[in-house]
Design a protein around this motif. Structure first.
Motif, short mmCIF file in Angstrom:
data_model
loop_
_atom_site.label_atom_id
_atom_site.label_comp_id
_atom_site.label_asym_id
_atom_site.label_seq_id
_atom_site.Cartn_x
_atom_site.Cartn_y
_atom_site.Cartn_z
N LEU A 31 0.79 -1.23 0.00
CA LEU A 31 0.00 0.00 0.00
C LEU A 31 0.83 1.28 0.00
CD1 LEU A 31 -2.84 -0.93 2.54
CD2 LEU A 31 -2.91 -1.00 0.03
N ARG A 32 2.06 1.21 0.54
CA ARG A 32 2.84 2.43 0.73
C ARG A 32 4.20 2.31 0.08
NH1 ARG A 32 3.30 7.66 0.71
NH2 ARG A 32 4.37 8.63 2.47
N GLY A 33 4.55 3.29 -0.75
CA GLY A 33 5.87 3.30 -1.38
C GLY A 33 6.86 4.11 -0.57
N LEU A 34 8.07 4.24 -1.11
CA LEU A 34 9.14 4.97 -0.42
C LEU A 34 10.05 5.60 -1.46
CD1 LEU A 34 10.80 5.75 2.06
CD2 LEU A 34 11.76 3.45 2.09
N LEU A 35 10.08 6.91 -1.48
CA LEU A 35 10.89 7.65 -2.45
C LEU A 35 12.36 7.64 -2.04
CD1 LEU A 35 10.92 9.43 -5.02
CD2 LEU A 35 10.66 11.41 -3.51
N TYR A 36 13.23 7.11 -2.91
CA TYR A 36 14.67 7.06 -2.65
C TYR A 36 15.42 8.20 -3.33
CZ TYR A 36 14.99 2.45 -0.36
OH TYR A 36 14.92 1.41 0.52
N PHE A 37 14.95 8.57 -4.52
CA PHE A 37 15.72 9.54 -5.31
C PHE A 37 14.79 10.15 -6.35
CE2 PHE A 37 18.15 10.53 -9.17
CZ PHE A 37 19.18 11.31 -8.66
N VAL A 38 14.95 11.46 -6.58
CA VAL A 38 14.20 12.12 -7.65
C VAL A 38 15.07 13.22 -8.25
CG1 VAL A 38 13.11 13.77 -6.07
CG2 VAL A 38 12.02 13.23 -8.26
N GLN A 39 14.98 13.37 -9.57
CA GLN A 39 15.79 14.39 -10.24
C GLN A 39 15.05 14.90 -11.46
OE1 GLN A 39 19.57 13.23 -12.30
NE2 GLN A 39 20.51 14.69 -10.89
N GLU A 40 14.91 16.20 -11.52
CA GLU A 40 14.28 16.82 -12.69
C GLU A 40 15.23 16.75 -13.88
OE1 GLU A 40 11.28 18.25 -12.87
OE2 GLU A 40 10.69 18.15 -10.75
N ASP A 41 14.66 16.62 -15.07
CA ASP A 41 15.44 16.61 -16.30
C ASP A 41 15.95 18.02 -16.58
OD1 ASP A 41 16.29 16.50 -19.09
OD2 ASP A 41 15.29 14.56 -19.15
N ASP A 42 17.25 18.16 -16.82
CA ASP A 42 17.85 19.48 -17.04
C ASP A 42 17.35 20.14 -18.32
OD1 ASP A 42 19.33 19.29 -14.73
OD2 ASP A 42 21.09 18.41 -15.73
#
Length: 515
Positions: A358-369
């Motif tokens: 039911l629940r995820g976990l965000l490890y990493f996020v990066q916007e495209d340059d």
């Protein structure tokens, strides 16, 4: 003439076999015979055939591909690499530090760094910080290696449970394609080691129990000690591994299903002592490697701090307090720190949410340059095909267990059915033991804490699947594998940080708390 020739030839042959010229030839034959005898022994001991060999080869190849592909991306600090990278750096600098987990996982990462030429200058001062020239891939490769080894080990464990080759392949495919173990084995973390040592402990215990039943004393003693050592290794990575030594101890002490009778008390003590020695030795190495003052000084007594070079209390003439005193003090502080984690975390989840994914976990996020509409992320969820198959299998088994419990006298002659119920019951107990600490404590918990428990759920699933009628068992397993692969491909961008549009990411958020 012919007889004389034969005599001459026989004499010549005899001289070759007894003389100095003949010795290398005789030695080669002897070595070849010993090698063949050894290989025959291994095959008999493992009870593997060619099908098993091909399955293991294929699974290992796929494990290498899934664990090592794009291992070097993102080239930035991901989630708890922020912590474990620092621990490894402090080993290189020999500066004393404190962590809530035992040291073995970090020591193995440190050893991998030593062997791989890791340069410890990077500070790990922020999640998302770029690694630059740091050989971070060396440390990630250590985790990946344990992740690779876990896949064929799962297959071997299934086979040791007398699950068929095709059923064992289904069991191993769940470890291969599930995102929990996959993501954890691609980062500078220790959960891939935790899973491996839990698996290895249970596999070794299965061997131990088998040799006890067969009264093969030498093999039994070998696996008795090995099981204790592996259990010690598992606990030395994280205390959350305790459920595996726990279920092994329960089966061994009470002589449940896998045994004809309980292990002798002295046999239990040998296994326990082997594990304790490993656990003690890990802390001994830990203390020896950290003679300099560091971030963990305050967790130790002033007497201990006097021996840390650079500490305000340091005194050249001070002698380090007895090892056992330091050992018990540090473990007490680790327990207090674990118990004292009261702060809530935005990505925490409850134990009952894990089986339902039911629940995820965000490890990493990066916007495209170059394109604001695109981004890459690493997001921890379980492979839905694996998670819900395990849940369904557990429900089917529980229903069968209730039915068996009610009508056990009428079907008592079905020895294979009784064996299935007992075997599955032990796996269910192991699964429950893994969840119990998170039911009883209030501290923040996360989806990756489900990994050791999921191992037993996957074993139970393989056991249930293998009981399907032969006429459509293979078809069912193929369908399952296709679903697992399809889910793997669909959510691969969340595993490998592949850039997608934000709309494409949103489409993959099937559940409200996968935000």
């Amino acid at each position: 003439m012919e007889s004389s020739k034969r005599t001459t030839m026989n004499q010549h042959s005899s001289s070759k076999s007894n003389g100095s010229v003949g010795r290398p030839y005789s030695s080669k034959i002897k070595k070849s015979h010993l090698r063949n005898k050894y290989l025959t022994f291994l095959l008999k001991a493992s009870q593997f055939d060619k099908t098993d060999g091909w399955n293991l080869l294929l699974l290992t190849f796929l494990a290498l591909a899934t664990r090592f592909w794009r291992l070097f991306y993102p080239a930035a600090v991901v989630f708890d690499e922020f912590h474990f990278g620092k621990f490894v750096t402090w080993y290189f600098k020999h500066q004393y530090y404190f962590d809530i987990h035992p040291p073995l996982g970090k020591l193995i990462l440190y050893l991998g760094g030593l062997l791989g030429g890791y340069n410890p200058g990077f500070l790990y001062d922020a999640i998302g910080a770029e690694y630059g020239d740091t050989k971070f891939q060396v440390l990630r490769s250590v985790s990946a290696l344990f992740g690779v080894l876990s896949v064929p080990l799962m297959y071997c464990t299934c086979r040791e449970l007398n699950i068929s080759p095709v059923g064992s392949f289904a069991g191993a495919s769940m470890v291969l394609l599930d995102f929990l173990s996959l993501i954890e084995s691609r980062l500078i973390l220790v959960d891939s080691q935790l899973l491996f040592f839990c698996m290895a402990s249970f596999y070794s215990a299965l061997k131990l129990w088998k040799y006890k039943r067969e009264n093969r004393k030498k093999s039994f003693l070998f696996f008795l000690v090995l099981t204790g050592i592996l259990c010690g290794c598992a606990i030395s990575v994280k205390w959350t591994a305790l459920a595996t030594p726990g279920i092994i101890a329960i089966v061994s002490f009470f002589g449940l299903h896998f045994l004809n009778e309980p292990l002798e008390i002295w046999e239990c003590l040998i296994a326990g002592l082997s594990g304790i020695i490993v656990y003690l030795f890990v802390f001994y190495v830990h203390f020896q490697l950290l003679p300099f003052s560091g971030s963990g000084d305050a967790f130790m007594t002033p007497e201990f701090q006097k021996t840390l070079i650079g500490n305000p209390f340091y005194h050249p003439a001070a002698t380090r307090q007895p090892f056992l005193t330091s050992f018990f003090q540090l473990n007490r502080e680790m327990f207090r720190a674990n118990k004292g984690i009261k702060d809530r975390h935005p990505w925490e989840s409850k134990w009952y949410e894990w089986p339902l994914n039911l629940r995820g976990l965000l490890y990493f996020v990066q916007e495209d340059d170059e394109d604001d509409s695109r981004m890459s992320q690493i997001y921890l969820i379980g492979n839905p095909a694996v998670m819900y198959l395990c849940l369904l299998s557990a429900l089917i088994f529980l229903l069968c267990a209730i039915f068996f419990g009610r009508y056990r006298y009428a079907i008592s002659s079905k020895a294979d059915l009784r064996s299935l119920m007992e075997k599955g019951g032990i796996l269910c107990a192991a699964y429950a033991l893994n969840l119990l600490p998170y039911i009883a404590v209030e501290r923040s918990a996360f989806l990756y804490h489900y990994i050791p428990g999921l191992f037993y759920a996957e074993l139970l699933t393989a056991l249930v699947i293998d009981r399907f009628p032969k006429s459509y068992k293979l078809v069912f397993i193929i369908v399952i594998f296709i679903l697992e692969v399809a889910a793997f491909v669909y959510w691969a961008p969340w595993v490998y940080a592949i850039s997608l549009t934000k709309i494409a990411h949103d489409k993959r958020r099937w559940l409200p708390r996968w935000n």
